[in-house]
Scaffold this active site. Sequence first.
Site, PDB file in Angstrom:
ATOM      1  N   GLY A  28     -10.395   1.882   8.136  1.00 39.82           N
ATOM      2  CA  GLY A  28      -9.719   1.046   7.346  1.00 39.82           C
ATOM      3  C   GLY A  28      -8.364   1.189   7.639  1.00 39.82           C
ATOM      4  N   GLY A  30      -5.561   0.083   5.680  1.00 40.75           N
ATOM      5  CA  GLY A  30      -4.732  -0.013   4.551  1.00 40.75           C
ATOM      6  C   GLY A  30      -3.680   1.112   4.511  1.00 40.75           C
ATOM      7  CG  PHE A  31      -0.816   1.199   1.174  1.00 39.20           C
ATOM      8  CD1 PHE A  31       0.290   1.188   1.381  1.00 39.20           C
ATOM      9  CD2 PHE A  31      -1.604   0.448   0.435  1.00 39.20           C
ATOM     10  CE1 PHE A  31       1.092   0.160   1.061  1.00 39.20           C
ATOM     11  CE2 PHE A  31      -1.166  -0.848  -0.278  1.00 39.20           C
ATOM     12  CZ  PHE A  31       0.484  -0.970   0.460  1.00 39.20           C
ATOM     13  N   GLY A  32      -4.006   4.109   3.164  1.00 35.07           N
ATOM     14  CA  GLY A  32      -4.484   5.460   3.631  1.00 35.07           C
ATOM     15  C   GLY A  32      -4.415   5.510   5.065  1.00 35.07           C
ATOM     16  CB  VAL A  99     -17.590   0.725   9.273  1.00 35.66           C
ATOM     17  CG1 VAL A  99     -18.532   1.691   9.541  1.00 35.66           C
ATOM     18  CG2 VAL A  99     -16.580   0.718  10.560  1.00 35.66           C
ATOM     19  CD  GLU A 191       1.212  -7.511 -10.156  1.00 33.84           C
ATOM     20  OE1 GLU A 191       2.195  -6.840 -10.709  1.00 33.84           O
ATOM     21  OE2 GLU A 191       0.485  -7.331  -9.295  1.00 33.84           O
ATOM     22  CG  ASP A 337      -7.575   2.092  -3.996  1.00 33.52           C
ATOM     23  OD1 ASP A 337      -6.587   3.080  -4.330  1.00 33.52           O
ATOM     24  OD2 ASP A 337      -7.304   0.938  -4.090  1.00 33.52           O
TER      25      ASP A 337
END
Length: 482
Positions: A28, A30-32, A99, A191, A337
């Site tokens: 992954g 993403g941010f992490g 994966v 939002e 997350d």
Amino acid sequence: MTLSASPRPQSGSKQIQGQTKPTVVIIGCGFGGLEAAKALSGADVEIIVIDRTNHHLFQPLLYQVATAGLTAPAIAGPIRHILRKQIARGNLTVLMGEVTSIDSASRCVVLDGGEHLHYDHLILAAGATHSYFGRDEWAKYAPGLKTLGDAFTIRRRVLTAFEQAERETDPDKREPWLTFAVVGAGPTGVEMAGTLAEIAQHTLSAEFRRIDSRVARVILLEGAPRVLGTFTEDLSKRAKEQLEMLGAEVLAGAKVTNITAFGIHYDLSEPQPDGSNKVSSHFVASRTVVWAAGVAGSPLGRSLAKSTGCQLDRAGRVIVKPDLTIEGHPNIYVVGDLASAQSYLHPDKPTAVPGVSPSAKQMGRKSAFNIMRRMKGLDTQAFRYFDYGSMATIGKRAAVAMLDLPWGNKKLKFSGFPAWLFWLFVHVYFLIGFRNRALVLMDWAWAYFSSQRHARVFPDPHALEPNAVIVHRDPPATPPVP
Ligand SMILES: Cc1cc2nc3c(=O)[nH]c(=O)nc-3n(C[C@H](O)[C@H](O)[C@H](O)COP(=O)(O)OP(=O)(O)OC[C@H]3O[C@@H](n4cnc5c(N)ncnc54)[C@H](O)[C@@H]3O)c2cc1C
């Protein structure tokens, strides 16, 4: 088939064929995952970053793509390009692939093509997915917002609904096309609802002849008694007022009981003067429903649990130890997350870490840091989350913000235009790449003064969703039962 960690030496790099450096696999980007990859790139390790997409996505602005305010490249960038400097150093490989499982006994991750990829250390940063609370059949009527694909689906459905309304000559059949329901009043739901109301009230108001887009209803349904439940009560009240000013209807205490092609069923719980709650059942005919209610850990959490026996929480997130590893596997880290983690900022009073981008980034960096410590024979450290506050935008000039002040355990709370400006600059600042920042600022400045949303195009609907429900002029002939 087992793949080697370093498929080809980089020209000019120090990579040595047949290297024996430990391999860190990051699932992954993403941010992490991205933060972990950057933090590890100077270490004496071979890094493999795997993502099922070719891009890193800035999810906090995904609703802008869904509502046609921004184009996809403004909030997403190719992983390979973002990590080009690390790739040039010669110890980082990016692979695009899904994966499918993790085999901890043989220290391998299995890719969609069946390939096995060996790891010495694993960082699992696969994020979260939607949860329909056991009602997965709702997904086709109420898409959630997590990926660029989701954003395109929502954009297409919203814009198509207005087009269908213009075509529809029967007023009773037209109304459901002009009714938009958003389920879940966390930051994403708020939002979405605020922006949909703006689209109906301003963006489209002069572009149709048979319909008046301003009569469209935007309904935000929330099961809890108030919107933005993680914010303080006064900010939650301000958010509701701002939503209503923009033209959205807010239904707090509304628990969704069913979603069909015809619309949405819900039970409304209303507090009575005697302290009891009156519950009544309702149905609202709507052809466009957006799901912003439930989040569950990536299915890879279950694969990890099957392979290692680690525990999952109720949302399917992996329960991690203080140093972000899992029980019995000091070489497997779960971050972002997908992790059910505690912060040890105050070691005697650990607190739950929220599922937001700053915590994912901090966990990514911490996992890299702990891997490097272990390689030096040092003890790993507990994760400490630095929380700077929360913000939610509602629409143009409308937002709420709650910032932690560094002294006296106090919070700075503000709303309206100042909060919106602050939200805007923080989000632009954290976007990856100067070009994206400039693009987004320009687009927002233009949208601010013109109320227009320039990304109002979508490909042929059949190409995007071959079995799309919304392209049928009439839903299947089954009665709207709850
Ligand atoms: C609509 C929306 C709005 C948000 N707004 C905010 C906000 O305003 N502020 C804030 O702080 N946070 C916000 N968040 C939350 C924030 O985006 C997440 O907390 C953060 O993205 C988590 O980072 P992560 O690295 O754990 O996961 P992600 O960023 O989701 O990254 C996971 C990565 O793993 C990849 N992946 C998943 N499964 C596999 C697999 N099997 N194989 C290979 N790759 C895989 C995915 O493609 C993805 O790139 C928002 C989230 C959403 C969805």
